[in-house]
Structures are given as C-alpha cells and as structure tokens.
Design a protein around this motif. Sequence first.
Motif, mmCIF file in Angstrom:
data_model
loop_
_atom_site.group_PDB
_atom_site.id
_atom_site.type_symbol
_atom_site.label_atom_id
_atom_site.label_comp_id
_atom_site.label_asym_id
_atom_site.label_seq_id
_atom_site.Cartn_x
_atom_site.Cartn_y
_atom_site.Cartn_z
ATOM 1 N N TRP A 36 8.389 0.108 1.083
ATOM 2 C CA TRP A 36 7.601 -0.212 2.286
ATOM 3 C C TRP A 36 7.791 0.854 3.370
ATOM 4 O O TRP A 36 6.838 1.248 4.032
ATOM 5 C CB TRP A 36 7.970 -1.590 2.841
ATOM 6 N N GLU A 37 9.019 1.293 3.517
ATOM 7 C CA GLU A 37 9.317 2.317 4.529
ATOM 8 C C GLU A 37 8.539 3.614 4.237
ATOM 9 O O GLU A 37 7.965 4.224 5.144
ATOM 10 C CB GLU A 37 10.828 2.581 4.502
ATOM 11 N N ALA A 62 3.771 7.173 5.045
ATOM 12 C CA ALA A 62 2.606 7.814 4.421
ATOM 13 C C ALA A 62 1.295 7.175 4.895
ATOM 14 O O ALA A 62 0.238 7.435 4.327
ATOM 15 C CB ALA A 62 2.724 7.738 2.905
ATOM 16 N N SER A 63 1.386 6.341 5.919
ATOM 17 C CA SER A 63 0.220 5.659 6.501
ATOM 18 C C SER A 63 -0.527 4.781 5.488
ATOM 19 O O SER A 63 -1.754 4.745 5.467
ATOM 20 C CB SER A 63 -0.773 6.647 7.115
ATOM 21 N N GLY A 79 0.504 -7.255 -2.371
ATOM 22 C CA GLY A 79 1.288 -6.213 -1.692
ATOM 23 C C GLY A 79 1.678 -5.079 -2.617
ATOM 24 O O GLY A 79 0.830 -4.550 -3.342
ATOM 25 N N ILE A 80 2.956 -4.728 -2.618
ATOM 26 C CA ILE A 80 3.404 -3.605 -3.462
ATOM 27 C C ILE A 80 3.433 -3.966 -4.946
ATOM 28 O O ILE A 80 3.680 -3.116 -5.792
ATOM 29 C CB ILE A 80 4.787 -3.036 -3.026
ATOM 30 N N ASP A 81 3.174 -5.246 -5.254
ATOM 31 C CA ASP A 81 3.094 -5.661 -6.659
ATOM 32 C C ASP A 81 1.662 -5.619 -7.184
ATOM 33 O O ASP A 81 1.411 -5.979 -8.336
ATOM 34 C CB ASP A 81 3.683 -7.062 -6.838
ATOM 35 N N ALA A 82 0.750 -5.169 -6.343
ATOM 36 C CA ALA A 82 -0.643 -5.047 -6.773
ATOM 37 C C ALA A 82 -0.739 -3.969 -7.837
ATOM 38 O O ALA A 82 -0.055 -2.948 -7.768
ATOM 39 C CB ALA A 82 -1.527 -4.689 -5.578
ATOM 40 N N ILE A 83 -1.583 -4.222 -8.825
ATOM 41 C CA ILE A 83 -1.774 -3.251 -9.906
ATOM 42 C C ILE A 83 -2.788 -2.201 -9.443
ATOM 43 O O ILE A 83 -3.847 -2.524 -8.916
ATOM 44 C CB ILE A 83 -2.279 -3.942 -11.195
ATOM 45 N N VAL A 84 -2.415 -0.958 -9.622
ATOM 46 C CA VAL A 84 -3.234 0.159 -9.160
ATOM 47 C C VAL A 84 -4.524 0.301 -9.966
ATOM 48 O O VAL A 84 -5.554 0.736 -9.459
ATOM 49 C CB VAL A 84 -2.378 1.457 -9.206
ATOM 50 N N ALA A 139 4.113 9.177 -0.373
ATOM 51 C CA ALA A 139 5.120 8.101 -0.388
ATOM 52 C C ALA A 139 6.111 8.321 -1.536
ATOM 53 O O ALA A 139 7.313 8.113 -1.376
ATOM 54 C CB ALA A 139 4.445 6.745 -0.526
ATOM 55 N N ARG A 140 5.608 8.779 -2.676
ATOM 56 C CA ARG A 140 6.455 9.046 -3.840
ATOM 57 C C ARG A 140 7.463 10.145 -3.519
ATOM 58 O O ARG A 140 8.643 10.041 -3.843
ATOM 59 C CB ARG A 140 5.557 9.465 -5.002
#
Length: 207
Positions: free
Chosen positions: A87-88, A93-94, A105-110, A128-129
């Motif tokens: 998240w940070e 990375a906006s 959220g961050i568990d969404a599949i790309v 972000a990576r």
Amino acid sequence: MKKGEVIGIVGESGSGKSTLMNLILGFYPVDQNQLLINQKPLTADRVATWQKSLGYVSQDVFMMDTTIKENVAFGQELEQIDADLVWECLEKASLAKLVGSFKHGIDAIVGERGGLLSGGQKQRIGIARSLYSGAQVLLFDEATSALDTETEREITESIQRLREDNFTMIMIAHRVTSLKFCDRIIELADGRIKGEHTYESLIQQTI
Ligand SMILES: Nc1ncnc2c1ncn2[C@@H]1O[C@H](COP(=O)(O)OP(=O)(O)OP(=O)(O)O)[C@@H](O)[C@H]1O
Ligand SMILES: [Mg+2]
C-alpha cells in the motif's frame, strides 16, 4: 547527479540515450573513463550492490495474471508479501486511490496482460514494484511511440509525487512535456553531451 535530482535525457534517435542508461544500469562494462557513484568508480564488484538500489521502469511493464499485490511484490511468495508496504508503494506511485476503489483492493486480479489497468497505470505498477524492492534511483526509458497523452500525464504526475519524496530519477523522454519536473535536461548527440537545458529553455526552443 546529486541524490534527489531529476535528470531528463533528450536527443535524436540513435544519439545514445538508451546506451547511456544501460551504462548507468551496469549492463555494459565501462572500458574507458569511469562511472562514479558517490565519487566511487562503479567497478565490477560494486555492480550488484548498485543494481539493488536501481529501479528500471520500461514502457512495457511485464504483468503477471495474478493480484495487484503479487505484481508489486514481484517474485515474492504470497505469504511473505508485506501488505502495508504494498500500500505504501502504491501510494508513492500514485495508485493507492485507484486500487482502493477496487472491490478486492490489492487482492484484485490484474487480468491477462494487465487488462484491468491502463498503460500509465501499468507503468505505475512498475514504479511501485521498484519501490517495493527498495529502489532509490528510478530510471525511465520512454518509447517514442505508443505513449498517448493520458498515459504521459499519469506518469508525469507520479514523477512529480516521487520528486517530493526525494527519489533520484533519470528519464529518457521524446516529448518535451514529459520533462516538466526535471531539474536538468541533458541533450545527447552522437554519443556526447551536446548541451544542458532547463524545461523552460527547451520548451522555448521547441516552440
Ligand atoms: N550493442 C550495441 N553495439 C553497437 N552499437 C550499438 C549497440 N546498441 C546501440 N548501438 C548504436 O549506438 C547508437 C546509439 O543507440 P541508442 O540505442 O543508445 O540510441 P537512442 O538515443 O536510445 O535512440 P532511440 O531514441 O531510437 O531509442 C546507435 O547508433 C546504435 O545503432
Ligand atoms: Mg533508446
């Protein structure tokens, strides 16, 4: 370059922009002259350590068909992923606002080839990576083609944000407008520095 500086690189096709970036990335051995990092020459034994502090964001960020968090914590085991850190990094990375709007959220599949995300958002996943892996110096190589105005705006916005966080950045750009937040812009011609510009002086020249 100083820590926290944002440097733009411009020049005609074939002028040596990518070559310079590859040298900085430590992809090519330096056989003449020296590349100095914090006043120390980048010798073969220092390359690995140097590379750990670098984050390279290409125009075509590779995405896995998994969750956002796995794409940010690239290569890390699922149970080892530090969600707070993800998240940070998304925040820096906006992307936090966008990902926060996803149901999972961050568990969404790309999705296949990052279908859930636009080109600019994918590049920001790339940012972000890099941040998740601990990068302090970010390098961008912008493609001549395939960069729409919207993507350009998205990336330029994140660069402004990262600049406030004092990240050192080097960016190759073909559009002068991508270089709005650069402290200095280096112009290359035939593999040499032809001149140094500010955004204002360069925009004047182009008009
Ligand atoms: N591995 C290599 N070996 C020899 N010459 C190379 C190599 N890579 C690039 N060159 C040459 O070096 C010059 C600079 O190439 P480079 O890719 O750095 O240009 P560039 O400024 O990034 O161009 P573009 O805007 O098209 O991306 C070109 O003449 C290219 O053909
Ligand atoms: Mg190039």
